[in-house]
Write an enzyme that holds these catalytic residues in place. Structure first.
Site, mmCIF file in Angstrom:
data_model
loop_
_atom_site.group_PDB
_atom_site.id
_atom_site.type_symbol
_atom_site.label_atom_id
_atom_site.label_comp_id
_atom_site.label_asym_id
_atom_site.label_seq_id
_atom_site.Cartn_x
_atom_site.Cartn_y
_atom_site.Cartn_z
ATOM 1 N N ASP A 180 -0.203 -23.232 -17.751
ATOM 2 C CA ASP A 180 -1.513 -23.782 -17.499
ATOM 3 C C ASP A 180 -2.635 -22.848 -17.368
ATOM 4 O OD1 ASP A 180 -0.169 -26.055 -18.267
ATOM 5 O OD2 ASP A 180 -0.510 -27.126 -16.253
ATOM 6 N N GLY A 181 -2.424 -21.848 -16.629
ATOM 7 C CA GLY A 181 -3.432 -21.188 -16.175
ATOM 8 C C GLY A 181 -4.089 -20.432 -17.460
ATOM 9 N N SER A 212 -6.671 -31.163 -6.643
ATOM 10 C CA SER A 212 -6.937 -32.252 -6.106
ATOM 11 C C SER A 212 -5.725 -33.111 -5.895
ATOM 12 C CB SER A 212 -7.457 -33.021 -7.403
ATOM 13 O OG SER A 212 -7.678 -34.382 -6.768
#
Length: 300
Positions: free
Chosen positions: A80-81, A198
């Protein structure tokens, strides 16, 4: 933005490959991916930074700034990075992305490496689902002058260094005072970013189709200071009123150092990115697999 999913018969001709070139055995995997795509009749390019960090010379390279005019599809080999990095670069170019996951935890890079030939063959033929994601854009203001800016597909994060004390922030939403907050920092996340930092800070997971923005405090001094989901059209202004060694970062990939009195203005960007998934993609299945939720036989 809604999580619009549609099938398309479009055949992708020109494909750019982007990868996590630091990974062991990456060049071999990249060449194998390129050969699969060439066998499907595609013209293959390497994104310029990926090309400059590999020994592969037989595939032409192209900078990401030129994708919009020359590339039909971007295939990301990594995690994902890696996807976040290239998505921010080509946001608004109307070039979709497919993610192939080299690791284990990947929400956007959702195709396992071992399934790449079978899945990509079907997707290149036009059997896929389209998923449009919005970004946040932010400006850092000092004495009303812009000193930094950035896009974020996941989140905008204001936080302190590991050796400094708590920071104090004032938050306004749509020109209305919301609160003063003492904490280690504050996360402003998109639905895409709700499963990233988050979530680690206790924020809620938002389905990608939910039109909202998460504010999640990091280790707040007052336990009553809870995460909140704001409307998608909210304009958020965060002002630093206390603290040392404080910075704001965008998807953890670019950073601006802050001084007392600096403001960060955050709103939804008019730029989007489009992720393509296999036709059997399910956001709930992804959460079960990545978060190891319990799964029981169903009678439905």
């Amino acid at each position: 933005m809604s999580n619009l999913k549609t099938k398309s018969a479009k055949h992708f001709k020109k494909i750019a490959l982007v990868g996590k070139y630091q990974a062991e055995g990456f060049a071999h995997m990249l060449l194998n991916l390129a050969n699969i795509l060439k066998n499907l009749g595609c013209e293959v390019f390497l994104e310029a930074e990926t090309a400059s960090n590999t020994t592969i010379s037989q595939i032409p390279s192209i900078p990401s700034s030129e994708f919009h005019a020359n590339i039909d599809l971007v295939v990301v080999l990594g995690g994902d990075g890696t996807m976040l990095g290239i998505a921010r670069q080509i946001a608004g170019q109307n070039v979709p992305l497919i993610g192939i996951n080299m690791g284990t935890l990947g929400y956007m890079t959702d195709i396992p490496l071992q399934d790449v030939e079978l899945v990509l063959t079907e997707m290149i033929k036009g059997h896929f689902e389209s998923d449009v994601r919005y970004l946040l854009e932010a400006e850092v203001l000092r004495n009303k002058q812009v000193i930094g800016s950035g896009l974020a597909l996941n989140d905008v994060v204001v936080n302190r260094s590991g050796i400094s004390g708590m920071l104090e922030l004032t938050v306004h939403v749509n020109n209305q005072f919301m609160y003063n907050q003492r904490s280690d920092g504050l996360i402003v996340a998109t639905p895409t970013g709700s499963t990233a930092y988050s979530m680690s800070a206790g924020g809620p997971i938002l389905h990608p189709s939910v039109a909202g923005v998460v504010l999640a405090p990091i280790a707040p001094h007052a336990l009553s200071n809870r995460p909140i989901v704001l409307p998608n059209d909210a304009t958020i202004v965060i002002e630093l009123i206390g603290g040392k060694d404080v910075s704001v970062n965008f998807d953890m990939q670019s950073l601006t150092q802050l001084q007392i009195g600096d403001q960060i203005k955050i709103c939804r960007s008019n730029k989007t990115v489009t992720l393509l998934h296999p036709v059997d993609h399910s956001d709930y299945k992804a959460l079960r697999q990545k978060l190891h939720w319990n799964e029981y036989p169903s009678s439905f």
